[in-house]
Design a protein around this motif. Structure first.
Motif, PDB file in Angstrom:
ATOM      1  N   LYS A  94     -11.404   3.437   4.225  1.00 13.54           N
ATOM      2  CA  LYS A  94     -12.657   3.574   3.487  1.00 13.54           C
ATOM      3  C   LYS A  94     -13.852   3.599   4.435  1.00 13.54           C
ATOM      4  O   LYS A  94     -14.890   4.208   4.129  1.00 13.54           O
ATOM      5  CB  LYS A  94     -12.815   2.432   2.489  1.00 13.54           C
ATOM      6  CG  LYS A  94     -11.823   2.484   1.334  1.00 13.54           C
ATOM      7  CD  LYS A  94     -11.934   1.250   0.461  1.00 13.54           C
ATOM      8  CE  LYS A  94     -10.905   1.263  -0.664  1.00 13.54           C
ATOM      9  NZ  LYS A  94     -10.949   0.033  -1.493  1.00 13.54           N
TER      10      LYS A  94
ATOM     11  N   ASP B 243      -5.390  -2.463  -2.039  1.00 16.97           N
ATOM     12  CA  ASP B 243      -6.689  -1.785  -2.091  1.00 16.97           C
ATOM     13  C   ASP B 243      -7.762  -2.520  -1.302  1.00 16.97           C
ATOM     14  O   ASP B 243      -8.709  -1.912  -0.805  1.00 16.97           O
ATOM     15  CB  ASP B 243      -7.140  -1.636  -3.553  1.00 16.97           C
ATOM     16  CG  ASP B 243      -6.304  -0.617  -4.311  1.00 16.97           C
ATOM     17  OD1 ASP B 243      -5.654   0.227  -3.658  1.00 16.97           O
ATOM     18  OD2 ASP B 243      -6.278  -0.684  -5.559  1.00 16.97           O
ATOM     19  N   ASP B 244      -7.645  -3.828  -1.201  1.00 23.35           N
ATOM     20  CA  ASP B 244      -8.598  -4.627  -0.440  1.00 23.35           C
ATOM     21  C   ASP B 244      -8.027  -5.083   0.890  1.00 23.35           C
ATOM     22  O   ASP B 244      -8.586  -5.967   1.546  1.00 23.35           O
ATOM     23  CB  ASP B 244      -9.031  -5.852  -1.254  1.00 23.35           C
ATOM     24  CG  ASP B 244      -9.783  -5.467  -2.515  1.00 23.35           C
ATOM     25  OD1 ASP B 244     -10.664  -4.602  -2.428  1.00 23.35           O
ATOM     26  OD2 ASP B 244      -9.474  -6.022  -3.579  1.00 23.35           O
TER      27      ASP B 244
ATOM     28  N   LEU C 194       0.871  -1.174   0.000  1.00 26.84           N
ATOM     29  CA  LEU C 194       0.000   0.000   0.000  1.00 26.84           C
ATOM     30  C   LEU C 194       0.906   1.222   0.000  1.00 26.84           C
ATOM     31  O   LEU C 194       1.306   1.735   1.034  1.00 26.84           O
ATOM     32  CB  LEU C 194      -0.898   0.023   1.238  1.00 26.84           C
ATOM     33  CG  LEU C 194      -1.852   1.221   1.357  1.00 26.84           C
ATOM     34  CD1 LEU C 194      -2.838   1.215   0.200  1.00 26.84           C
ATOM     35  CD2 LEU C 194      -2.578   1.200   2.675  1.00 26.84           C
TER      36      LEU C 194
ATOM     37  N   SER D 116      -6.502  -0.247   4.048  1.00 23.27           N
ATOM     38  CA  SER D 116      -7.332   0.504   3.104  1.00 23.27           C
ATOM     39  C   SER D 116      -8.811   0.416   3.476  1.00 23.27           C
ATOM     40  O   SER D 116      -9.542   1.418   3.419  1.00 23.27           O
ATOM     41  CB  SER D 116      -7.115  -0.029   1.686  1.00 23.27           C
ATOM     42  OG  SER D 116      -7.934   0.650   0.761  1.00 23.27           O
TER      43      SER D 116
ATOM     44  N   THR E 178      -8.614 -11.550   0.652  1.00 27.94           N
ATOM     45  CA  THR E 178      -9.543 -10.420   0.578  1.00 27.94           C
ATOM     46  C   THR E 178     -10.901 -10.710   1.212  1.00 27.94           C
ATOM     47  O   THR E 178     -11.484  -9.828   1.850  1.00 27.94           O
ATOM     48  CB  THR E 178      -9.723  -9.948  -0.880  1.00 27.94           C
ATOM     49  OG1 THR E 178     -10.177 -11.050  -1.686  1.00 27.94           O
ATOM     50  CG2 THR E 178      -8.396  -9.447  -1.441  1.00 27.94           C
TER      51      THR E 178
END
Length: 303
Positions: free
Chosen positions: A293, A284-285, A15, A289, A253
């Motif tokens: 989010k 991103d998953d 990341l 992150s 994930t």
């Protein structure tokens, strides 16, 4: 191939440009910060001394959560269940799963690694009834010990065990994000025996590639360099040996998303120190992150 390293808590994504393993979680109504760290099963507990801000983070938290409550795994019933999950169905052996040529290649690999193979009755008795996925993990562990001159006899003194042991010694609560049944299903029952066999032979036939990947990951982990780990893990054979998107989802994930349904209430109840496989932190998953989010502020702890 990623499954082997995930089982050893070695699969790690990236990341951004990071050289951190420990992160603080604040915001979204949290009265006190919580923390999360990425672990690596084969690192020694003394590696904790190299993590900036770790003692303070542990002291501030009132409970420690891992993927599992490790003490639960020491009960005789759970040990028996885990051992059973690692074995082939009764009456089946690895010799029956593999062709004659595959057995020859496996035996040659084993002789190079441990000086013995399945033609030795004692070895056949000890290893011949193991699932291919179990053998893959055992071989990866033996490779690590052979290269690093390490014999792992006390799993409680490993890096990822350090945190729950700290909690017990300091009268803090311990919890788990998953159950042993769930991890057994993911790690040992999530693939067909045919796919497990295929990945075992990938390990056998690409030993140098696997060894180099593992060594690069180890060096990067001790440097707390997630970028370098990602570069090592991104190497592919461009064959069926590479993990499928479905396998990556099952291992990483989907579990990350499940944890994000549990972590908010855990953190809201008490400031919590989460210690999970570093595979789950980034991307991103990844958990970092997903926390952002969800509205949390996630920042690297540097001192």
């Amino acid at each position: 191939m990623k499954r082997i390293f995930t089982t050893l808590v070695l699969v790690i994504a990236v990341l951004g440009a990071q050289a951190q393993l420990l992160y603080q979680i604040t915001g979204k109504g949290l009265q006190q910060p919580s923390y999360i760290i990425g672990t690596y099963h084969l690192a020694e507990a003394s590696f904790a001394d190299s993590i900036p801000g770790l003692p303070q983070a542990l002291e501030q938290c009132q409970q420690v959560y891992g993927e599992l409550v490790m003490d639960d795994m020491t009960s005789p019933d759970n040990i028996a269940r885990l051992q059973q999950a690692m074995m082939l169905p009764e009456g089946t052996t690895i010799q029956q799963l593999l062709s004659s040529d595959e057995m020859d290649r496996l035996n040659a690999y084993m002789r190079g690694l441990m000086g013995m193979d399945m033609t030795n009755p004692l070895i056949a008795q000890q290893l011949g009834n193991m699932r291919p996925s179990t053998l893959s993990t055992q071989f990866a562990l033996l490779t690590f010990m052979k290269k690093h001159g390490t014999i792992i006899t006390d799993l409680s003194n490993q890096f990822d065990q350090y945190f729950q042991r700290y909690a017990r010694e300091h009268a803090k609560e311990v919890g788990g994000l998953e159950t042993l049944d769930f991890q057994i299903k993911v790690l040992y029952q999530g693939q067909t025996l045919e796919r497990q066999k295929e990945l075992l032979m990938c390990q056998v036939d690409n030993a140098q590639f696997m060894d180099e990947m593992a060594e690069d990951i180890i060096k990067a982990f001790y440097s707390q360099d997630l970028d370098a780990i990602e570069q090592a893990m991104d190497r592919k054979l461009d064959s069926s040996c590479d993990s499928t998107p479905e396998e990556n989802a099952q291992l990483i994930t989907d579990r990350n998303a499940d944890w994000l349904t549990k972590m908010p209430s855990i953190m809201a109840d008490k400031p919590t120190f989460f210690a999970v496989g570093a595979a789950h932190l980034a991307g991103d998953d990844g958990v970092l992150s997903l926390l952002r989010k969800a509205g949390y502020t996630v920042s690297a702890v540097t001192k």
